[in-house]
Design a protein around this motif. Structure first.
Motif, PDB file in Angstrom:
ATOM      1  N   LEU A  30      -1.630 -68.324  45.729  1.00 37.32           N
ATOM      2  CA  LEU A  30      -1.870 -68.931  44.424  1.00 37.32           C
ATOM      3  C   LEU A  30      -1.711 -67.920  43.287  1.00 37.32           C
ATOM      4  O   LEU A  30      -1.208 -68.253  42.212  1.00 37.32           O
ATOM      5  CB  LEU A  30      -3.269 -69.556  44.393  1.00 37.32           C
ATOM      6  N   VAL A  31      -2.134 -66.673  43.517  1.00 35.73           N
ATOM      7  CA  VAL A  31      -1.980 -65.630  42.501  1.00 35.73           C
ATOM      8  C   VAL A  31      -0.499 -65.382  42.236  1.00 35.73           C
ATOM      9  O   VAL A  31      -0.070 -65.221  41.080  1.00 35.73           O
ATOM     10  CB  VAL A  31      -2.690 -64.331  42.931  1.00 35.73           C
ATOM     11  N   LYS A  32       0.291 -65.353  43.295  1.00 31.26           N
ATOM     12  CA  LYS A  32       1.726 -65.119  43.116  1.00 31.26           C
ATOM     13  C   LYS A  32       2.407 -66.303  42.433  1.00 31.26           C
ATOM     14  O   LYS A  32       3.306 -66.138  41.606  1.00 31.26           O
ATOM     15  CB  LYS A  32       2.387 -64.860  44.470  1.00 31.26           C
ATOM     16  N   ALA A  33       1.971 -67.501  42.773  1.00 31.55           N
ATOM     17  CA  ALA A  33       2.622 -68.686  42.237  1.00 31.55           C
ATOM     18  C   ALA A  33       2.195 -68.996  40.811  1.00 31.55           C
ATOM     19  O   ALA A  33       3.000 -69.500  40.001  1.00 31.55           O
ATOM     20  CB  ALA A  33       2.323 -69.891  43.131  1.00 31.55           C
ATOM     21  N   GLN A  34       0.929 -68.667  40.480  1.00 33.31           N
ATOM     22  CA  GLN A  34       0.412 -69.056  39.168  1.00 33.31           C
ATOM     23  C   GLN A  34      -0.577 -68.002  38.652  1.00 33.31           C
ATOM     24  O   GLN A  34      -1.756 -68.279  38.470  1.00 33.31           O
ATOM     25  CB  GLN A  34      -0.266 -70.430  39.269  1.00 33.31           C
ATOM     26  N   PRO A  35      -0.117 -66.792  38.394  1.00 36.73           N
ATOM     27  CA  PRO A  35      -1.041 -65.733  37.969  1.00 36.73           C
ATOM     28  C   PRO A  35      -1.750 -66.060  36.661  1.00 36.73           C
ATOM     29  O   PRO A  35      -2.879 -65.607  36.435  1.00 36.73           O
ATOM     30  CB  PRO A  35      -0.134 -64.512  37.823  1.00 36.73           C
ATOM     31  N   GLU A  36      -1.145 -66.852  35.809  1.00 38.64           N
ATOM     32  CA  GLU A  36      -1.769 -67.170  34.526  1.00 38.64           C
ATOM     33  C   GLU A  36      -2.996 -68.071  34.672  1.00 38.64           C
ATOM     34  O   GLU A  36      -3.774 -68.243  33.717  1.00 38.64           O
ATOM     35  CB  GLU A  36      -0.740 -67.845  33.597  1.00 38.64           C
ATOM     36  N   ALA A  37      -3.198 -68.652  35.856  1.00 38.67           N
ATOM     37  CA  ALA A  37      -4.360 -69.519  36.066  1.00 38.67           C
ATOM     38  C   ALA A  37      -5.615 -68.715  36.396  1.00 38.67           C
ATOM     39  O   ALA A  37      -6.723 -69.267  36.373  1.00 38.67           O
ATOM     40  CB  ALA A  37      -4.079 -70.510  37.187  1.00 38.67           C
ATOM     41  N   PHE A  38      -5.449 -67.423  36.705  1.00 43.56           N
ATOM     42  CA  PHE A  38      -6.573 -66.590  37.112  1.00 43.56           C
ATOM     43  C   PHE A  38      -7.045 -65.720  35.956  1.00 43.56           C
ATOM     44  O   PHE A  38      -6.257 -65.325  35.092  1.00 43.56           O
ATOM     45  CB  PHE A  38      -6.180 -65.698  38.293  1.00 43.56           C
ATOM     46  N   GLN A  39      -8.344 -65.385  35.982  1.00 43.85           N
ATOM     47  CA  GLN A  39      -8.880 -64.442  35.012  1.00 43.85           C
ATOM     48  C   GLN A  39      -8.170 -63.103  35.177  1.00 43.85           C
ATOM     49  O   GLN A  39      -8.020 -62.606  36.293  1.00 43.85           O
ATOM     50  CB  GLN A  39     -10.389 -64.267  35.226  1.00 43.85           C
ATOM     51  N   PRO A  40      -7.723 -62.485  34.063  1.00 45.67           N
ATOM     52  CA  PRO A  40      -6.977 -61.218  34.166  1.00 45.67           C
ATOM     53  C   PRO A  40      -7.759 -60.120  34.893  1.00 45.67           C
ATOM     54  O   PRO A  40      -7.158 -59.349  35.652  1.00 45.67           O
ATOM     55  CB  PRO A  40      -6.726 -60.849  32.702  1.00 45.67           C
ATOM     56  N   ASP A  41      -9.083 -60.059  34.655  1.00 46.07           N
ATOM     57  CA  ASP A  41      -9.878 -59.021  35.332  1.00 46.07           C
ATOM     58  C   ASP A  41      -9.853 -59.192  36.847  1.00 46.07           C
ATOM     59  O   ASP A  41      -9.819 -58.205  37.592  1.00 46.07           O
ATOM     60  CB  ASP A  41     -11.326 -59.064  34.834  1.00 46.07           C
ATOM     61  N   LEU A  42      -9.882 -60.434  37.304  1.00 51.35           N
ATOM     62  CA  LEU A  42      -9.859 -60.677  38.750  1.00 51.35           C
ATOM     63  C   LEU A  42      -8.498 -60.300  39.326  1.00 51.35           C
ATOM     64  O   LEU A  42      -8.420 -59.679  40.391  1.00 51.35           O
ATOM     65  CB  LEU A  42     -10.166 -62.146  39.043  1.00 51.35           C
ATOM     66  N   VAL A  43      -7.418 -60.642  38.626  1.00 51.65           N
ATOM     67  CA  VAL A  43      -6.077 -60.301  39.108  1.00 51.65           C
ATOM     68  C   VAL A  43      -5.919 -58.788  39.166  1.00 51.65           C
ATOM     69  O   VAL A  43      -5.379 -58.234  40.129  1.00 51.65           O
ATOM     70  CB  VAL A  43      -5.008 -60.932  38.199  1.00 51.65           C
ATOM     71  N   ARG A  44      -6.413 -58.116  38.111  1.00 48.62           N
ATOM     72  CA  ARG A  44      -6.319 -56.651  38.084  1.00 48.62           C
ATOM     73  C   ARG A  44      -7.128 -56.049  39.235  1.00 48.62           C
ATOM     74  O   ARG A  44      -6.650 -55.146  39.935  1.00 48.62           O
ATOM     75  CB  ARG A  44      -6.847 -56.132  36.743  1.00 48.62           C
ATOM     76  N   SER A  45      -8.351 -56.545  39.450  1.00 45.84           N
ATOM     77  CA  SER A  45      -9.183 -56.022  40.527  1.00 45.84           C
ATOM     78  C   SER A  45      -8.538 -56.271  41.885  1.00 45.84           C
ATOM     79  O   SER A  45      -8.535 -55.402  42.764  1.00 45.84           O
ATOM     80  CB  SER A  45     -10.569 -56.681  40.482  1.00 45.84           C
ATOM     81  N   TYR A  46      -7.973 -57.459  42.032  1.00 44.91           N
ATOM     82  CA  TYR A  46      -7.328 -57.798  43.303  1.00 44.91           C
ATOM     83  C   TYR A  46      -6.139 -56.889  43.574  1.00 44.91           C
ATOM     84  O   TYR A  46      -5.960 -56.389  44.687  1.00 44.91           O
ATOM     85  CB  TYR A  46      -6.901 -59.264  43.280  1.00 44.91           C
ATOM     86  N   ARG A  47      -5.310 -56.647  42.534  1.00 49.80           N
ATOM     87  CA  ARG A  47      -4.103 -55.835  42.732  1.00 49.80           C
ATOM     88  C   ARG A  47      -4.438 -54.367  42.944  1.00 49.80           C
ATOM     89  O   ARG A  47      -3.745 -53.671  43.683  1.00 49.80           O
ATOM     90  CB  ARG A  47      -3.172 -56.012  41.542  1.00 49.80           C
TER      91      ARG A  47
END
Length: 553
Positions: free
Chosen positions: A447-464
């Motif tokens: 889901l992050v790869k398909a729709q990164p804009e749907a996630f909170q930026p802090d969570l995406v950054r922490s995940y990556r």
């Protein structure tokens, strides 16, 4: 001369003939049975057999003496009298010596049969043993099993009638219920004694479960049975592979633990007793609960009201995923023991969690509402794009309600507000080593790869930057974890926090979890004990839990 001898012989023959005639006319002579011995005389004979057994150089003849001693002592107790208690004690003593011989010489697995003990017959009876024992059991004397005081604290044993034993079998196969027993096997309390009928007959070696019987009547008196509630768990713990698998559970994808994760019962399921569900912490195993389990099972008032359920889970996964998995394990356990969902045991549930297990316990009592969803996503669920299964997996992770029946919780050394250990050198090292997996994490990745804009930026950054693991979700800068701090147990849940504190720590706490991270508002009590992170071994902490369980309405 010859004529005189002939006349004497005729006189003898005449006397014999007359005697025969009189005998034929008289009633037959009746053989009388020897009079029954008094209880004192029977007990004295039993003691004599014991003395004889001690003098024998042949172990088989000695065993026959111990058998006759035990059977005679039982008959003396059966007859009553002033020395009945003494007879019962002698039966137990002689049975113990007899068992030493039989357990060393007979087949390892026991079945009902008749044994030859030095020429004397002995019938073996397997009475009311645990139904969880699969097939013919093996018996071990409980007093031959070593107890680690560091691990268990103390031995809980009752010296009564009979010899306390541990009955052990392999784990059963073929039913969902079998999955609730450890792979190493099933161990249960047992007791054995020799009994005999008053009028003789073959004596019997009886094996039974003292937890089910409690006591037996001999004559007009009732006698409490011997039992050892610590020995079965100690025997199982000694054979357990969990000690070696606990750290691998954290560092090597948890594959070993993954094959055995779930709920485990160390005693027979009781549809009336309240389950006490114990959740270990990071890199741990249910063996950390040896002291608390031992206290509950060894205290009659607690044992009659509670049953212990241990949970094994992979501690390398993110906390929300671990919560979801534990929920599933509990559901599976209930489906196995109470498929109709009618048992009173479902009405109440006690959760006890240490460290990360405490966080899972808290989340099992909480209602997430929209708190976690908003911390992770910028869009509502209908606007997420992806496979239906992936979205369903995300929903289960971020939206939940309190687990049914969970109304009491104990949190031991729990980092409710994160731990600095997750951020220091060792935490950063662990981030590189701990590599969790699972379909839910794969769903997040897709889901992050398909729709990164749907996630909170802090969570995406922490995940990556750090991935999603148990270590990363204990960091204070992890956005979903920060949001989860606000999730308190639901109204009606009574919860208790127990924190460790070591003198001289720069940050007050147990060396792993700061005190301020251990405390929760609304707790019934907040207790600080002098202890490192292993609060589960602290007697003051255990005493508090035991007292609270005993006082609970």
């Amino acid at each position: 001369m010859r004529g005189g001898v002939t006349r004497r012989w005729w006189r003898v023959l005449g006397v014999l003939a007359l005697a025969s005639l009189l005998a034929a006319c008289s009633p037959p002579v009746r053989r009388l049975a020897p009079p029954l011995r008094s209880p004192d005389a029977t007990l004295a004979a039993a003691r004599s057999w014991a003395m004889d057994a001690m003098r024998q150089s042949s172990s088989e003849r000695a065993a026959r003496g111990w058998l006759r001693c035990a059977a005679g002592a039982y008959r003396a107790a059966l007859a009553g009298g002033a020395k009945a208690d003494e007879a019962v004690a002698l039966d137990t003593q002689c049975t113990g010596h007899l068992l030493d011989f039989l357990l060393a010489t007979e087949e390892e697995r026991w079945r009902p049969r008749t044994l030859d003990v030095g020429g004397d017959a002995l019938a073996v009876e397997l009475g009311q043993l645990s139904p969880d024992l699969a097939g013919a059991p093996m018996f071990v004397r409980a007093d031959r099993i070593a107890i680690s005081t560091l691990m268990f604290g103390q031995r809980f044993a009752t010296n009564g009638f009979g010899v306390a034993l541990v009955a052990a079998t392999r784990r059963c196969e073929g039913t969902p219920r079998c999955r609730l027993f450890p792979p190493e096997g099933v161990t249960r309390t047992a007791v054995a004694w020799v009994e005999a009928d008053a009028d003789g007959g073959t004596p019997r070696l009886v094996f039974a479960d003292p937890l089910k019987l409690g006591s037996v009547a001999i004559g007009r008196r009732e006698y409490v049975l011997s039992m050892d509630t610590t020995a079965p768990y100690a025997m199982l713990a000694d054979a357990s592979q969990l000690k070696q698998q606990a750290i691998r559970n954290l560092l090597v994808n948890g594959k070993d633990i993954g094959q055995r994760q779930g709920v485990y019962l160390l005693e027979d399921y009781d549809p009336r007793k309240i389950p006490v569900v114990m959740l270990h912490g990071l890199g741990g195993s249910p063996l950390v609960w040896a002291r608390l389990t031992n206290r509950i099972q060894g205290t009659p008032a607690l044992r009659s009201r509670y049953q212990v359920w241990h949970v094994v889970y992979q501690t390398n996964a993110p906390v929300l995923l671990s919560r979801l998995r534990v929920q599933g394990f509990l559901d599976d356990a209930w489906a196995a023991v109470d498929p109709a969902a009618h048992d009173a045991a479902r009405e109440h549930l006690v959760l006890v969690g240490h460290s990360m297990g405490g966080i899972i316990a808290r989340l099992l009592t909480a209602d997430s509402g929209e708190v976690l969803w908003r911390a992770a996503f910028l869009v509502p669920e209908p606007e997420l794009h992806g496979a239906a299964d992936d979205i369903a997996a995300i929903r289960r992770l971020f939206r939940f309600t309190p687990y049914p029946g969970a109304d009491v919780a104990f949190f031991l050394a729990t980092p409710h507000h994160g731990s600095p250990i997750a951020e220091d050198f060792f935490g950063r090292l662990a981030l590189r080593l701990v590599k969790p997996g699972g379909p839910e994490l794969d769903a997040i990745m897709r889901l992050v790869k398909a729709q990164p804009e749907a996630f909170q930026p802090d969570l995406v950054r922490s995940y990556r930057e750090r991935g999603l693991s148990s270590i990363s979700t204990l960091r204070t800068d992890q956005p979903v974890s920060r949001a989860a701090w606000s999730l308190l147990p639901a109204p009606g849940v009574r919860y208790y926090t127990i924190a460790g504190s070591l003198p001289g720590e720069a940050v007050p706490g147990d060396g792993v979890v700061p005190l301020e991270s251990s405390f929760l508002p609304g707790a019934v009590s907040t207790t600080t004990v002098t202890s490192g992170h292993r609060v589960y071994r602290n007697d003051e902490a255990i005493n508090l839990i035991v007292k609270t369980l005993g006082d609970s309405p």
